[in-house]
Write an enzyme that holds these catalytic residues in place. Structure first.
Site, PDB file in Angstrom:
ATOM      1  CB  SER A 276      -5.821   1.032   4.752  1.00  0.00           C
ATOM      2  OG  SER A 276      -5.149   2.268   4.690  1.00  0.00           O
ATOM      3  CG  ASP A 378       2.091   0.089   6.514  1.00  0.00           C
ATOM      4  OD1 ASP A 378       2.222   1.182   5.947  1.00  0.00           O
ATOM      5  OD2 ASP A 378       0.989  -0.469   6.683  1.00  0.00           O
ATOM      6  CG  HIS A 410      -0.444   0.630   3.665  1.00  0.00           C
ATOM      7  ND1 HIS A 410      -0.825   0.603   4.992  1.00  0.00           N
ATOM      8  CD2 HIS A 410      -1.527   1.096   2.976  1.00  0.00           C
ATOM      9  CE1 HIS A 410      -2.069   1.043   5.110  1.00  0.00           C
ATOM     10  NE2 HIS A 410      -2.517   1.342   3.891  1.00  0.00           N
TER      11      HIS A 410
END
Length: 467
Positions: A276, A378, A410
């Site tokens: 991320s 995501d 995600h």
């Protein structure tokens, strides 16, 4: 006048002829003076000092017993020396136990002090962050969703937390720099029979709530498969902005490259990985290092050539395209610009844009192979971000690949799937790329991955996840 001899007598057996008090202040001490006809003419008179032991607090022993102790010492020397040796051993053992206890107490005190310091810093920064975010409806909903998400996954968090704090395979809080939060955690394999491959991992957290412990689940899984994992911490916003985060990450990577051999790692098999926001920060650190090496001043504490490959998980790489998406998700443009140090930072810290700069052509050629993992479902960072960056790198001559996982969100790849146990496609792909031909052997010798959270709780957590 002839000198007088004063002799002490303890517990006399016969009463003296004449007793004279030695002083008025000590009624229990007497002087014995023999009568004149009892004193030989050739010797001086002797005064005998007698102390009454009836009220004395000092223990006295007869002269005979004192003399006898000397005569009997030779016969009991062997037993005395044996007892003395045992006493010395007992004293050393007690001293050693006391030393260990005091060391454990001191270590506990240091851990508590560090935890209190971290709590203070986090609390202070949280209030500072709230001034940026405000207390709007959208953020209240986000925090409530985050709370529900954490509660649903708490069975897994408890097990991972226990491993993190109590496992002898985890070495927490290793200092790699002089700035706040310049710390990293090492996850060590049980069998350290030779140099092990190493993954330097930068965790995510929206540039705001990142923390090295978030990588403990990944660290546990990879260490069980004969891989050392170094989870690198860094300053978050508002404690620092993006340049501080990249600088911290670069220092942590430098520590791994230069020091990991001391911990049993193989310096020729170091992999860099980010998740991320951590994927973005790690990529920026990698590109900045390549730019330094391609420039006139090539001196640096680590080299891009030391990184065997880079793995990016669910990362964002072009903020000129993502800033509006983040704004719609609650990471408002004004806050994001503060993190990225203004409008110019959107270009300056977008790896895809940096790589396309003609002046960075030589630097891009130095990059290691790059593999980007992303889930197609995501909605925090769309998978198009990884696809576009991989295509850009390939057009520039970099060996790059994008692997997509159908229907994964995600957090699926990083949390829910590992907590589900069984087969994890992303983890298997990662192990295959690190161990190569030995990956099947490594997986076969590893303990089966157990389920940490019931399936219905995982599905509920997925539905309420704010990420």
């Amino acid at each position: 006048m002839q000198p007088q001899n004063v002799l002490p007598i303890s517990n006399p057996s016969s009463p003296p002829s004449m007793m004279i008090p030695a002083s008025s202040a000590a009624a229990d001490t007497m002087l014995l003076v023999p009568e004149p006809h009892m004193i030989p003419s050739s010797s001086s008179p002797t005064i005998l000092l007698v102390q009454d032991d009836s009220d004395s607090k000092i223990e006295t022993k007869p002269l005979l017993s004192r003399a006898f102790s000397y005569t009997s010492s030779s016969s009991s020397s062997s037993s005395s020396s044996s007892n003395f040796g045992k006493q010395q051993q007992r004293r050393r053992r007690i001293a050693s136990e006391n030393s260990l206890l005091s060391g454990a107490v001191e270590a506990c005190r240091q851990d508590m002090g560090r935890a209190a310091s971290d709590t203070y810093v986090v609390t202070r920064l949280s209030f500072t962050l709230l001034r940026y975010l405000g207390v709007g409806y959208r953020w209240i909903v986000r925090f409530l969703a985050l709370g529900c998400y954490a509660v649903l996954l708490i069975p897994g968090f408890i097990q991972v937390g226990y491993y993190y704090f109590y496992s002898s395979q985890v070495r927490r809080g290793i200092v790699y720099g002089d700035q706040p939060r310049n710390r990293l955690d090492l996850y060590m394999p049980k069998n350290m029979n030779g140099p092990k491959p190493v993954v330097a991992f930068i965790t995510g957290g929206a540039w705001i709530i990142g923390y090295k412990a978030w990588g403990s689940l990944l660290g546990q899984q990879l260490s069980e498969r004969d891989i050392i994992v170094a989870c690198i911490d860094y300053r978050n916003f508002p404690q620092g902005t993006i340049s501080d985060m990249v600088k911290d990450a670069s220092q942590g990577i430098s520590f791994v490259c230069n020091k990991i051999a001391e911990y049993g790692g193989d310096p020729n098999r170091i992999y860099l990985m980010g998740q991320s926001a951590g994927a973005h920060i790690a990529t920026c650190a990698l590109l900045e290092q390549a730019i330094k090496e391609a420039g006139p001043e090539r001196r640096a504490s680590w080299s891009v050539s030391q990184i065997k490959a880079y793995f990016g998980l669910s990362g964002g790489y072009n903020f000129l395209k993502l800033v509006d998406h983040f704004h719609s998700r609650g990471l408002y443009r004004s806050i994001f610009l503060s993190i990225m140090e203004g409008e110019q930072g959107l270009r300056r810290y977008s790896p895809e844009v940096m790589a396309q700069d003609p002046n960075a052509k030589d630097a891009v050629s130095l990059l290691p192979p790059i593999v980007l993992f992303h889930g197609t479902a995501d909605y925090s960072i769309p998978c198009d971000s990884s696809k576009s960056f991989a295509d850009t790198l390939k057009s520039l001559g970099v060996k790059a690949e994008c692997i997509l996982y159908e229907g994964k969100t995600h957090t699926d790849l990083f949390l829910q799937d590992p907590m589900r146990g069984g087969i994890d496609d992303m983890l298997n792909d990662l192990i295959t790329m690190i161990h190569g031909d030995n990956s099947e052997t490594i997986r076969a010798n590893s303990s089966p991955r157990k389920r940490l959270v019931p399936e219905f709780m995982l599905k509920m957590a997925r539905s309420v996840s704010p990420f």
